[in-house]
Design a protein around this motif. Sequence first.
Motif, PDB file in Angstrom:
ATOM      1  N   ARG A 220       0.836  -1.184   0.000  1.00 48.08           N
ATOM      2  CA  ARG A 220       0.000   0.000   0.000  1.00 48.08           C
ATOM      3  C   ARG A 220       0.875   1.239   0.000  1.00 48.08           C
ATOM      4  NH1 ARG A 220      -0.348  -3.164   4.555  1.00 48.08           N
ATOM      5  NH2 ARG A 220       0.055  -2.228   6.571  1.00 48.08           N
ATOM      6  N   GLY A 221       0.349   2.265  -0.598  1.00 53.74           N
ATOM      7  CA  GLY A 221       1.112   3.505  -0.669  1.00 53.74           C
ATOM      8  C   GLY A 221       0.757   4.284  -1.914  1.00 53.74           C
ATOM      9  N   ARG A 222       1.686   5.099  -2.334  1.00 56.87           N
ATOM     10  CA  ARG A 222       1.439   5.972  -3.490  1.00 56.87           C
ATOM     11  C   ARG A 222       1.175   5.196  -4.770  1.00 56.87           C
ATOM     12  NH1 ARG A 222       5.011  11.263  -2.400  1.00 56.87           N
ATOM     13  NH2 ARG A 222       5.002  11.052  -0.150  1.00 56.87           N
ATOM     14  N   THR A 223       1.724   3.996  -4.848  1.00 57.24           N
ATOM     15  CA  THR A 223       1.535   3.195  -6.067  1.00 57.24           C
ATOM     16  C   THR A 223       0.195   2.466  -6.076  1.00 57.24           C
ATOM     17  OG1 THR A 223       2.689   1.330  -5.049  1.00 57.24           O
ATOM     18  CG2 THR A 223       4.011   2.834  -6.396  1.00 57.24           C
ATOM     19  N   GLY A 224      -0.551   2.557  -4.993  1.00 60.06           N
ATOM     20  CA  GLY A 224      -1.861   1.921  -4.934  1.00 60.06           C
ATOM     21  C   GLY A 224      -1.897   0.767  -3.948  1.00 60.06           C
ATOM     22  N   PHE A 225      -2.899  -0.048  -4.087  1.00 57.85           N
ATOM     23  CA  PHE A 225      -3.151  -1.158  -3.181  1.00 57.85           C
ATOM     24  C   PHE A 225      -3.092  -2.466  -3.957  1.00 57.85           C
ATOM     25  CE2 PHE A 225      -6.100  -4.218  -1.355  1.00 57.85           C
ATOM     26  CZ  PHE A 225      -5.729  -4.235  -0.026  1.00 57.85           C
ATOM     27  N   ALA A 226      -2.339  -3.429  -3.455  1.00 61.01           N
ATOM     28  CA  ALA A 226      -2.263  -4.747  -4.098  1.00 61.01           C
ATOM     29  C   ALA A 226      -2.010  -5.807  -3.033  1.00 61.01           C
ATOM     30  CB  ALA A 226      -1.144  -4.779  -5.133  1.00 61.01           C
ATOM     31  N   LEU A 227      -2.697  -6.930  -3.155  1.00 55.67           N
ATOM     32  CA  LEU A 227      -2.490  -8.045  -2.229  1.00 55.67           C
ATOM     33  C   LEU A 227      -1.189  -8.757  -2.538  1.00 55.67           C
ATOM     34  CD1 LEU A 227      -5.967  -9.816  -2.033  1.00 55.67           C
ATOM     35  CD2 LEU A 227      -4.893  -8.350  -0.331  1.00 55.67           C
ATOM     36  N   THR A 228      -0.540  -9.228  -1.492  1.00 55.69           N
ATOM     37  CA  THR A 228       0.588 -10.138  -1.669  1.00 55.69           C
ATOM     38  C   THR A 228       0.003 -11.531  -1.881  1.00 55.69           C
ATOM     39  OG1 THR A 228       0.709 -10.637   0.690  1.00 55.69           O
ATOM     40  CG2 THR A 228       2.047  -8.770  -0.101  1.00 55.69           C
TER      41      THR A 228
END
Length: 82
Positions: free
Chosen positions: A58-66
């Motif tokens: 999570r952060g400026r690059t967006g949200f993604a699940l591991t």
Amino acid sequence: MLKGQLSDSSLRLLRIYKTVVDCGGFAAAEAELNISRSAISLAMSDLEQRLGLRLCQRGRTGFALTDEGAKVYDSTLQLLGS
């Protein structure tokens, strides 16, 4: 992946996690859950610490699940669906 007895606080954290994933990130989940983004962030950090896993990026690059986060999400769906 999610085994044994779960406390009410653990279930609350899993429900928050499910909502964050369903909404695609913290900002959208904030409105859905009616709690602040910082409270969501703290809950996610607490859940990650309890599980000993990094659940999402999570952060400026967006949200993604591991990969681990996707497995926990699937287990959460099964748990909350029962």
